[in-house]
Write a protein that holds these residues in place. Structure first.
Motif, short mmCIF file in Angstrom:
data_model
loop_
_atom_site.label_atom_id
_atom_site.label_comp_id
_atom_site.label_asym_id
_atom_site.label_seq_id
_atom_site.Cartn_x
_atom_site.Cartn_y
_atom_site.Cartn_z
N PHE A 59 -4.27 99.24 103.04
CA PHE A 59 -3.70 98.40 102.05
C PHE A 59 -3.88 99.47 100.87
CE2 PHE A 59 -3.95 95.94 98.11
CZ PHE A 59 -2.65 94.99 98.13
N ILE A 60 -4.92 99.97 100.58
CA ILE A 60 -5.29 100.98 99.47
C ILE A 60 -4.35 102.44 99.55
CG2 ILE A 60 -7.05 102.44 98.70
CD1 ILE A 60 -7.17 99.56 97.93
N ASP A 61 -4.18 102.56 101.00
CA ASP A 61 -3.35 103.97 101.51
C ASP A 61 -1.91 103.65 100.67
OD1 ASP A 61 -5.59 105.18 102.61
OD2 ASP A 61 -4.79 104.56 104.48
N ALA A 62 -1.42 102.38 100.74
CA ALA A 62 -0.11 102.16 100.24
C ALA A 62 -0.01 101.92 98.86
CB ALA A 62 0.59 100.99 100.90
N TRP A 63 -1.14 102.01 98.15
CA TRP A 63 -1.24 101.69 96.69
C TRP A 63 -0.44 102.73 96.03
CZ3 TRP A 63 -2.26 98.01 93.72
CH2 TRP A 63 -2.45 98.11 92.19
N ASP A 64 -0.56 104.17 96.46
CA ASP A 64 0.05 105.25 95.70
C ASP A 64 1.42 105.47 95.99
OD1 ASP A 64 -2.14 105.77 93.87
OD2 ASP A 64 -2.89 107.10 95.64
N ALA A 65 2.15 104.75 96.96
CA ALA A 65 3.53 104.81 97.14
C ALA A 65 4.41 104.89 95.84
CB ALA A 65 3.96 103.78 98.40
N PRO A 66 5.39 105.76 95.87
CA PRO A 66 6.15 105.93 94.74
C PRO A 66 6.78 104.45 94.17
CG PRO A 66 6.44 107.79 96.16
CD PRO A 66 5.92 106.95 96.96
N ASP A 67 7.32 103.84 95.29
CA ASP A 67 8.07 102.50 94.71
C ASP A 67 7.04 101.55 94.56
OD1 ASP A 67 7.18 102.45 97.57
OD2 ASP A 67 8.91 101.40 98.10
N THR A 68 5.82 101.45 95.02
CA THR A 68 4.62 100.48 94.55
C THR A 68 4.37 100.77 93.12
OG1 THR A 68 4.03 100.00 96.86
CG2 THR A 68 2.42 99.90 95.10
N GLN A 69 3.96 102.19 92.72
CA GLN A 69 3.63 102.34 91.47
C GLN A 69 4.59 102.02 90.40
OE1 GLN A 69 0.48 103.84 90.15
NE2 GLN A 69 0.04 102.74 92.30
N ALA A 70 5.95 102.29 90.65
CA ALA A 70 7.21 102.09 90.04
C ALA A 70 7.27 100.37 89.56
CB ALA A 70 8.41 102.51 90.48
N ALA A 71 7.17 99.76 90.62
CA ALA A 71 7.06 98.44 90.33
C ALA A 71 6.04 97.95 89.93
CB ALA A 71 7.17 97.73 91.90
N LEU A 72 4.94 98.38 89.89
CA LEU A 72 3.69 97.72 89.25
C LEU A 72 3.83 98.18 87.74
CD1 LEU A 72 0.92 98.62 92.02
CD2 LEU A 72 1.62 96.34 91.07
N LYS A 73 4.39 99.38 87.48
CA LYS A 73 4.18 99.90 86.13
C LYS A 73 5.40 99.15 85.39
CE LYS A 73 2.53 104.40 87.12
NZ LYS A 73 2.85 105.76 87.15
N ALA A 74 6.49 98.55 86.10
CA ALA A 74 7.67 97.84 85.65
C ALA A 74 7.17 96.38 85.03
CB ALA A 74 8.76 97.72 86.41
N LEU A 75 6.09 95.72 86.00
CA LEU A 75 5.55 94.71 85.64
C LEU A 75 4.70 94.87 84.45
CD1 LEU A 75 4.71 91.75 86.27
CD2 LEU A 75 2.92 92.93 87.76
N VAL A 76 3.77 95.87 84.07
CA VAL A 76 3.04 96.00 83.17
C VAL A 76 3.92 96.03 82.03
CG1 VAL A 76 1.44 97.36 82.10
CG2 VAL A 76 1.04 96.73 84.56
N ASP A 77 4.94 96.64 82.13
CA ASP A 77 5.82 96.91 80.94
C ASP A 77 6.58 95.44 80.38
OD1 ASP A 77 5.40 99.63 80.65
OD2 ASP A 77 7.37 100.29 81.81
N LYS A 78 6.89 94.71 81.61
CA LYS A 78 7.25 93.33 81.27
C LYS A 78 6.27 92.46 80.69
CE LYS A 78 9.49 89.54 83.77
NZ LYS A 78 9.87 88.93 84.94
N LEU A 79 5.10 92.67 81.11
CA LEU A 79 4.10 91.93 80.36
C LEU A 79 3.69 92.21 78.99
CD1 LEU A 79 1.37 91.95 83.30
CD2 LEU A 79 2.88 90.08 82.84
N LYS A 80 4.12 93.35 78.71
CA LYS A 80 3.86 93.65 77.27
C LYS A 80 4.98 93.26 76.08
CE LYS A 80 1.67 98.20 78.26
NZ LYS A 80 1.73 99.67 78.26
N LYS A 81 6.22 92.94 76.78
CA LYS A 81 7.11 92.35 75.91
C LYS A 81 6.96 90.92 75.38
CE LYS A 81 10.42 95.45 78.00
NZ LYS A 81 11.70 95.62 78.86
#
Length: 258
Positions: A236-258
């Motif tokens: 599970f941790i190995d997959a954390w740094d996958a580019p699409d995972t990081q992109a989706a998580l950062k998009a979620l954080v951006d959404k939460l800030k709005k």
């Protein structure tokens, strides 16, 4: 007791309430406080536990901004996820019954905690146009629900329905969640805690040891699902740094800030 957890006794039932405003995001401290609260309740002789959250939201799941702030610190990431899965395991493995009083939304990690309980009472939304939702929406934020968590979902709704919900990362409105068996009962928002307590008190009127022994047999699959074999935290941790995972998580954080 941690300031992130509130407790109240109702006879021999201990109410444990997540208290990390505004949305009970699950960081390492809260997860460890929950483990301690469960262990303390059992150690002090409670016969049952009601696990509750805030009005309108049970728990928003893992604290994603906190996790992203850890960057590439694998040790810290491992520690955070171990704390979360440890909290889920403490609920699954509890030798006394636990009822989830779900007063509002329960996505992702909030849903996982609820799935580990014996019974789930969820609030009807006061606004039918904006229903409360529950579900494992991990794929929508770039994560994979481990096999053990998927087993918990399959246990309640069946293999095919679980597949559809898990792959889509679907959040299920409370009325549909009841139809699917994802929750056991609906109540008006101000009655959720009372209904959870009432169900537990009725259960505890049964002959104590036969009930507990039967429950332990019936819930072996829940305990097994939360074992390291079916969580595979390293993967599970190995997959954390996958580019699409990081992109989706950062998009979620951006959404939460709005």
């Amino acid at each position: 007791m941690s300031s992130l957890i509130e407790t109240r006794d109702h006879g021999n039932v201990r109410e444990i309430r997540l208290a990390r405003p505004p949305v009970n995001a699950l960081n390492t401290e809260l997860c460890r406080a929950l483990i301690h609260a469960i262990d303390t309740a059992i150690g002090e002789g409670a016969h049952g536990i009601v696990l509750a959250g805030n009005p309108k939201i049970f728990s928003a799941g893992m604290d994603v901004p906190y996790l992203l702030s850890l960057g590439g610190n694998r040790h810290a990431l491992m520690d955070a996820w171990q704390a979360f899965f440890g909290a889920a395991r403490a609920l699954a493995d509890s030798r006394i019954p636990v009822v989830a009083a779900i007063g509002g939304h329960a996505p992702a990690g909030g849903c996982v905690l609820a799935l580990c309980c014996d019974y789930r009472v969820m609030a009807r939304s006061p606004d039918p146009a904006r229903p409360f939702g529950i579900g494992l929406n991990e794929t929508q934020v770039g994560l994979v629900a481990p096999e053990g968590i998927q087993r918990l979902m399959r246990r309640l709704v069946g293999p095919h329905r679980a597949e559809r919900l898990l792959v889509a990362g679907e959040m299920v409105p409370s009325e549909r969640a009841l139809e699917l068996g994802l929750v056991d009962e609906l109540a008006d928002q101000d009655q959720v805690d009372a209904r959870a307590l009432a169900w537990l008190e009725n259960l505890l009127r049964l002959p104590h040891h036969p009930m507990l022994q039967t429950r332990a047999i019936a819930r072996r699959d829940v305990v097994e699902a939360m074992s390291p074999e079916f969580i595979q935290l390293d993967r599970f941790i190995d997959a954390w740094d996958a580019p699409d995972t990081q992109a989706a998580l950062k998009a979620l954080v951006d959404k939460l800030k709005k």
